[in-house]
Scaffold this motif. Structure first.
Motif, PDB file in Angstrom:
ATOM      1  N   UNK A 116      69.073  -8.914 -24.633  1.00 43.96           N
ATOM      2  CA  UNK A 116      68.209  -8.457 -25.510  1.00 43.96           C
ATOM      3  C   UNK A 116      67.211  -8.299 -26.379  1.00 43.96           C
ATOM      4  N   UNK A 117      67.751  -9.795 -26.637  1.00 43.67           N
ATOM      5  CA  UNK A 117      66.658 -11.279 -28.041  1.00 43.67           C
ATOM      6  C   UNK A 117      65.529 -11.173 -27.589  1.00 43.67           C
ATOM      7  N   UNK A 118      65.297 -11.130 -25.991  1.00 43.08           N
ATOM      8  CA  UNK A 118      63.719 -11.842 -25.281  1.00 43.08           C
ATOM      9  C   UNK A 118      62.932 -13.076 -26.279  1.00 43.08           C
ATOM     10  N   UNK A 119      63.942 -13.833 -25.859  1.00 39.95           N
ATOM     11  CA  UNK A 119      64.030 -15.391 -25.843  1.00 39.95           C
ATOM     12  C   UNK A 119      63.229 -15.708 -24.350  1.00 39.95           C
ATOM     13  N   UNK A 121      61.660 -14.392 -23.071  1.00 40.90           N
ATOM     14  CA  UNK A 121      60.138 -14.081 -22.042  1.00 40.90           C
ATOM     15  C   UNK A 121      58.826 -15.044 -23.172  1.00 40.90           C
TER      16      UNK A 121
ATOM     17  N   UNK B  51      56.454 -11.096 -27.461  1.00 43.76           N
ATOM     18  CA  UNK B  51      58.041  -9.983 -27.620  1.00 43.76           C
ATOM     19  C   UNK B  51      58.604 -10.584 -28.502  1.00 43.76           C
ATOM     20  N   UNK B  52      58.812 -11.429 -29.246  1.00 43.42           N
ATOM     21  CA  UNK B  52      59.130 -11.102 -31.631  1.00 43.42           C
ATOM     22  C   UNK B  52      57.289 -10.955 -32.182  1.00 43.42           C
ATOM     23  N   UNK B 111      67.206  -7.264 -31.295  1.00 46.80           N
ATOM     24  CA  UNK B 111      68.494  -6.939 -30.700  1.00 46.80           C
ATOM     25  C   UNK B 111      68.042  -5.651 -29.517  1.00 46.80           C
ATOM     26  N   UNK B 112      67.446  -6.205 -28.162  1.00 51.84           N
ATOM     27  CA  UNK B 112      67.601  -4.554 -27.461  1.00 51.84           C
ATOM     28  C   UNK B 112      69.199  -4.140 -27.180  1.00 51.84           C
ATOM     29  N   UNK B 113      70.133  -4.660 -27.091  1.00 51.21           N
ATOM     30  CA  UNK B 113      71.271  -4.459 -26.519  1.00 51.21           C
ATOM     31  C   UNK B 113      72.273  -4.999 -27.874  1.00 51.21           C
TER      32      UNK B 113
END
Ligand code: SF4
Ligand code: SF4
Ligand code: SF4
Lengths: 279, 414
Positions: A116-119, A121, B51-52, B111-113
């Motif tokens: 889920x780090x979104x890199x 994206x 997203x960041x 982190x999402x997870x």
């Protein structure tokens, strides 16, 4: 990870001039992937399209653009979805390798790996991966290329549902068809096949009659994106060894010099035993 | 119970500032709880376009170079053999260790997870800069922890571990510098993938090198600021003479950075530079005020020798670095029609992380001998079986051993 021959992999040829804007693909995609409906308002986005953007619930979407032709109002469309790049940026940046370009063509996402780090994206040049912002422990969502259907010998849900515009098959054949169409109707098409070279080549290729940027297609580099980071990352082992090695050498030399100096001083001390040396 | 009461009593005795820091940390803890309960979407202003947000831009991309003091100074002192700067090393290591631990905290929140964070160790992707940074941050936090164990071992008088640590010191210092080089630069590699997203004032293929060099500059400046602050507010001796030496190195590294920055801009970047007025302003603020001005200041002898002006120049570099990291990771990718700004919860967490850093530093300094380290007078060599260094003074060594458990180390001896 690149340099695989992608010409036999499956690709979508989407001819926007044949699209009627029925959004059958949008519905079929929701049904096949069992995606929740979105609560939207009409005209909440730029034009007629609904929902206003792709999201965790919407993997594909028809974008509308109205324009005038011979004094008549006309619509042009753009089917947004994952491009299933030949050398996907999303796969290259993911620290746990959650994305994979399958030999069948689709780029798939392994939710059980994702941290889920979104890199992905940040990296995707087409802005495709979306996040489950509503959840406490969110995952990434994107078009699967209907990998499950393709491996079972079916065509993707959207391609099956589409009455006119989508052709699905080996990439080289799709490109050939596209080139033939452009050659046959030079008046109808823009002389460009979007996706043939974009981001190093993608498995979704488009034909349109309006300039691509006007329809909302992103202008992206023609180089495969992973090359941009790899050209720096490949120096990592060398950088590690250079810094480690030169600092080790430097400290060894310096420490040896110190030790020799100490020993010399010790020797002098022995010569002049009168008092203890205290530096 | 008595223990709780003792702790409570201890806390009551703290300075109001420390109490305020504790308050901020608790607030941040509550805010991060909210993040898990209500989800990232509800508590932050991040979305599919951004997203960041602040957590990556500050807690990771900026905090890592801010914690670069430890490896920079370690290399200067032990490898380049400028031994007199040794007294600064320990506080720098403590700062580094805290900084990296908090980077880990920030990362876990983002982190999402988070429960799957360890997957990085299981599924390697050598093509991912994020994989690299994650591995390095883990490895380096471990290295810093080992280095940080020295004062702890001294405090409790653990002699054997102390000797092992002492013996490991050089390998650790070199390892620290090598690992830091990798991840400081890889943070720049992150943004190489944002080809058509990051504005050309900041996007260029040498971003990793620029990140590394600026991190080194920033590391030294952080040490200057930290030592000055410890002198001013924590009653530590004035290390001005040492900081002057450090300030003498800075014009070279800063000069190199500025040269590299201008070179990459002129020779390697393409395309419109000054098309967005806000970006132009940010760029000149960053390079002019944040790097060129302090560079000029550090070249002057009078600034280097003056405690106040020296620290101002150092603060300018830190400002420049922070702005640079934000420009690269946030501002430079913004779309003027749809802006991102951090939500209250995001801000509270980041403020709490900064407060936590200050708080833990003050507490560690209070309970562990991080300022009283004078290795010339302490001998930790593994006895006799290795090279005999300390034949001459066995008695003195024994004395020190007795002094050690009291936690005052060997400060009086120097
Ligand atoms: S379009 Fe984006 S998400 Fe899809 S394969 Fe390419 S990089 Fe990955
Ligand atoms: S969010 Fe998940 S899939 Fe995307 S890069 Fe991070 S770990 Fe990989
Ligand atoms: S390929 Fe499948 S998942 Fe992708 S847009 Fe079409 S139907 Fe949806």
């Amino acid at each position: 990870m690149s340099k695989v021959d992608t010409s036999k992999q499956n690709a979508f040829l989407i001819d926007m001039t044949k699209c009627t804007g029925c959004r059958g693909c949008q519905v079929a995609c929701k049904q096949w992937n069992q995606l929740e409906a979105e609560n939207t308002e009409f005209f909440s986005g730029e034009g007629y399209q609904n929902p206003p953007a792709m999201s965790e619930y919407t993997f594909t979407r028809i974008k509308f653009r109205d324009y005038e032709k011979n004094g008549q109002n006309e619509f042009a469309f753009y089917k947004e979805m994952c491009m299933h790049c030949d050398d996907p940026a999303c796969a290259s940046v993911c620290p746990v390798g959650a994305f994979e370009k399958t030999p069948e063509g689709p780029v798939i996402y392994k939710a059980d790996r994702c941290i889920g780090c979104r890199f992905c994206m940040i990296a995707c040049p087409f802005g495709v991966p979306k996040y489950e912002w509503s959840k406490g422990l969110p995952l990434v969502k994107k078009c699967t290329g209907c990998h499950d259907r393709v491996t079972a010998g079916l065509q993707p849900a959207c391609a099956t549902a589409c009455p006119t515009a989508i052709t699905y098959g080996p990439r080289d054949e799709m490109i050939k068809i596209a080139e033939e169409r452009v050659a046959k109707h030079p008046d109808k098409y823009i002389r460009k096949i979007y996706g043939k070279e974009e981001a190093g080549g993608t498995s979704v290729i488009y034909l349109t009659s309006l300039p691509f940027d006007e329809l909302g297609f992103k202008k992206v580099t023609l180089r495969p994106l992973p090359e941009y980071t790899w050209q720096a990352l490949r120096f990592v082992p060398a950088a590690f060894l250079t810094v480690g090695g030169s600092l080790s050498a430097l400290s060894w030399i310096n420490h040896r010099r110190d030790r020799l100096k100490n020993e010399q001083e010790d020797a002098e001390q022995v010569d002049t035993p009168a008092d203890e040396k205290e530096d | 119970m008595t223990a709780v009461r003792a702790v409570a009593k201890e806390i009551k005795g703290y300075h109001a500032f420390v109490k305020f820091m504790i308050f901020l940390v608790v607030l941040a803890a509550v805010a991060s709880l909210a993040r898990f309960v209500f989800g990232l979407g509800a508590t932050t202003n991040m979305d599919d376009t951004y997203p960041w947000g602040l957590w990556i831009s500050f807690d990771v991309v900026t905090a890592v170079p801010l914690a670069a003091g430890a490896f920079t100074l370690g290399a200067i002192v032990h490898c380049f053999n400028i031994k007199k700067l040794e007294p600064l090393v320990r506080p720098a290591i403590v700062t580094g260790f805290l900084g990296y631990s908090l980077v880990c905290v920030g990362l876990v929140l983002d982190l999402g997870q988070p429960h799957k964070g360890w997957h990085v160790l299981r599924y390697w992707n050598l093509h991912s800069p994020m994989f690299e940074v994650a591995m390095c941050v883990m490895a380096y936090t471990t290295v810093l922890f080992l280095e940080f164990l020295s004062p702890v071992a001294e405090k409790f008088g653990w002699h054997i571990p102390l000797r092992i640590l002492r013996w490991l010191e050089m390998p650790l210092v070199i390892l620290a510098a090598a690992i830091s080089t990798l991840h400081q630069s890889s943070l720049g590699t992150f943004f190489l993938i944002a080809v058509d997203k990051l504005h050309s004032l900041w996007y260029n293929p040498l971003l990793p090198l620029l990140f590394w060099v600026s991190a080194i500059c920033c590391g030294m400046c952080i040490i200057i600021v930290e030592a000055t602050a410890c002198h001013k507010w924590m009653g530590q001796p004035n290390e001005g003479v040492l900081l002057r030496t450090l300030a003498k190195i800075l014009p070279y590294t800063l000069g190199f950075y500025i040269f590299l920055r201008v070179y990459t801009l002129m020779a390697l970047s393409e395309g419109p530079f000054f098309d967005v007025p806000v970006f132009t302003l940010l760029f000149f603020l960053e390079l002019g005020i944040g790097f060129i001005l302090p560079f000029l200041m550090f070249t002057s002898n009078s600034v280097r020798n003056d405690d106040r002006r020296r620290v101002i120049a150092a603060l300018l570099v830190i400002f420049g670095l922070v702005l640079n990291r934000f420009n690269v990771s946030m501002f430079g990718m913004m779309d003027p029609n749809h802006m991102y700004y951090p939500s209250i919860i995001e801000s509270l967490v980041t403020i709490g992380i900064i407060a936590g850093h200050i708080l833990f530093f003050v507490l560690i300094a209070k309970y562990f001998p991080i300022f009283e380290h004078h290795p010339e007078t302490v001998d930790y060599t593994i006895p006799d079986s290795f090279h005999k260094i300390d034949d001459g003074k066995p008695k003195q060594e024994k004395e020190q051993k007795e002094v050690l458990p009291e936690g005052s180390a060997a400060s009086e001896l120097s």
